[in-house]
Design an enzyme around this catalytic site. Structure first.
Site, short mmCIF file in Angstrom:
data_model
loop_
_atom_site.label_atom_id
_atom_site.label_comp_id
_atom_site.label_asym_id
_atom_site.label_seq_id
_atom_site.Cartn_x
_atom_site.Cartn_y
_atom_site.Cartn_z
N VAL A 28 10.08 0.61 12.73
CA VAL A 28 10.86 1.46 11.84
C VAL A 28 10.15 1.49 10.49
CG1 VAL A 28 13.23 2.10 11.27
CG2 VAL A 28 12.83 0.34 12.97
N ALA A 29 8.81 1.53 10.58
CA ALA A 29 7.95 1.58 9.40
C ALA A 29 8.30 0.44 8.44
CB ALA A 29 8.03 2.94 8.74
N CYS A 30 8.45 0.75 7.16
CA CYS A 30 8.64 -0.29 6.15
C CYS A 30 9.97 -1.03 6.29
CB CYS A 30 8.55 0.32 4.75
SG CYS A 30 6.88 0.87 4.33
N SER A 31 10.89 -0.53 7.08
CA SER A 31 12.17 -1.21 7.27
C SER A 31 12.21 -2.03 8.56
CB SER A 31 13.31 -0.17 7.30
OG SER A 31 13.43 0.47 6.05
N SER A 68 6.70 -3.58 6.08
CA SER A 68 7.94 -4.28 6.43
C SER A 68 7.98 -5.70 5.91
CB SER A 68 8.11 -4.29 7.95
OG SER A 68 7.13 -5.10 8.57
#
Length: 382
Positions: free
Chosen positions: A163-166, A342
């Site tokens: 969820v990419a950076c999350s 992340s």
């Protein structure tokens, strides 16, 4: 022997269904690139490009002042410094390993995971699952999580999530949900981020953003947690589709070979749009979740925010706390690590949480491409 017996006793404890963070781990690459080194490399590339393309629109220099004003970043750790700084390469060079060798992403993930396990006094056999939550996986399959699981000697299951950076906060909620449902006692969330591989080091607007690192978070049932841990008070996830941060690299690129090497196969973003849209979305999400949990946001002892941009963190912290946050209230690791996708908020939590006392509450929060955002409200226990 005492540690082993305690771990064994903990594994037999009656489960509560209440998730906690027992420990975190961090792997930091040995090599660092300063802004001064990065700018010298980039400007050398610009000189060579402009000389070779006299009829084209000339590329502009980068500068230390521009980078620090735009982002707050002063340096970043990387896995392959020399190749990145070589104006003729400007990309990491990591030798391909055989299928019988531990992959490089698994290697750094295992290092972070081992530290988390050691800090919690936990053995690999006490862990039920491994979630590899990161922006860019080394391959499609087998899952990085299963490779990390195998290397650590963990039974149970593992899977990758992006969820990419999350990714890390989404991974923490997923792990917490396994604990809440009674489907696991102990779950490792591992985030190996070799973001130098997806960064366009020849793009003036983004060549300074990312760095490499790996983090691990051990999420467990409160019944088996060490005396000092972090109670997870509540988690919340949110996604809103946006093209303003995008990477089009994937296996279907081979179906259209004409564009395989184009810039959109690396990280691209519309930075001003991201700033304008993400800041209010994340701030409101935090306030709404705090209200749902009955937490006074202005009483939060510390915010461990996503380390992407100093200006974004400053504005979000101000909206949440009701005043300009100081370094103690909203610590920064962005200046020395760069944006580690992340892993950023987890690095901040790992390095700036030991000084809090029992009863202190805080917030781990990430946000990025998708758009995606995740909040994890925690309270110090013990």
């Amino acid at each position: 022997m005492q540690e082993s017996q305690a771990s064994s006793a903990a594994s037999q404890a009656a489960l509560t269904g209440r998730p906690v963070i027992s420990a975190t781990g961090l792997f930091t690459p040995a090599e660092t690139i300063t802004n001064e080194e990065l700018v010298a490399s980039f400007n050398a590339f610009v000189d060579k490009h402009n000389a070779a393309n006299p009829d084209a629109e000339p590329l502009s220099y980068s500068s230390v002042e521009f980078i620090e004003k735009a982002s707050g970043i002063k340096a970043r750790h990387v896995m392959s410094k020399a190749a990145i700084l070589d104006p003729d390469t400007m990309c990491p060079r990591l030798p391909e390993r055989t299928n019988d060798e531990l992959s490089v992403m698994a290697e750094i993930g295992v290092a972070a995971a081992k530290q988390a396990l050691e800090r919690a006094g936990r053995r690999p056999e006490d862990v039920d699952a491994v979630l590899c939550a990161a922006s860019n996986m080394q391959r499609a399959y087998p899952a990085m999580a299963i490779e990390i699981q195998q290397a650590l000697g963990i039974e149970g299951f593992g899977f990758d999530m992006n969820v990419a950076c999350s990714s890390a906060t989404f991974g923490i909620q997923t792990a917490a949900d396994y604990i809440r449902a009674g489907n696991a006692r102990s779950v490792l969330v591992v985030s190996p981020e070799i973001t130098s591989g997806h960064l366009n080091w020849r793009d003036r607007d983004s060549h300074f953003i990312f760095g490499d690192v790996a983090t691990a978070v051990l999420v467990e049932d409160a019944a088996i947690a060490p005396a000092q841990h972090w109670e997870i008070l509540g988690t919340r996830l949110k996604t809103v589709f946006s093209n303003n941060i995008r990477n089009n690299f994937g296996f279907l690129n081979r179906a259209h070979p004409e564009s395989t090497g184009s810039a959109d196969k690396l990280f691209v973003q519309e930075g001003r749009k991201v700033f304008k849209e993400v800041v209010p979305m994340v701030a409101q999400m935090i306030l709404d979740e705090a209200a749902r949990l009955g937490i006074d946001p202005e009483a939060l002892r510390r915010l461990w925010l996503h380390q992407a941009n100093a200006g974004m963190n400053r504005l979000i912290a101000h909206k949440v706390l009701g005043h300009e946050a100081n370094e103690d209230e909203s610590p920064t690791v962005l200046d020395t690590y760069g944006n580690t996708s992340s892993a950023g908020s987890i690095i901040a939590f790992h390095q700036h949480s030991d000084d809090l006392v029992a009863g202190d509450t805080g917030l781990i929060c990430s946000f990025g491409a998708g758009y995606s955002a995740g909040t994890v409200f925690v309270r110090k226990i013990g």
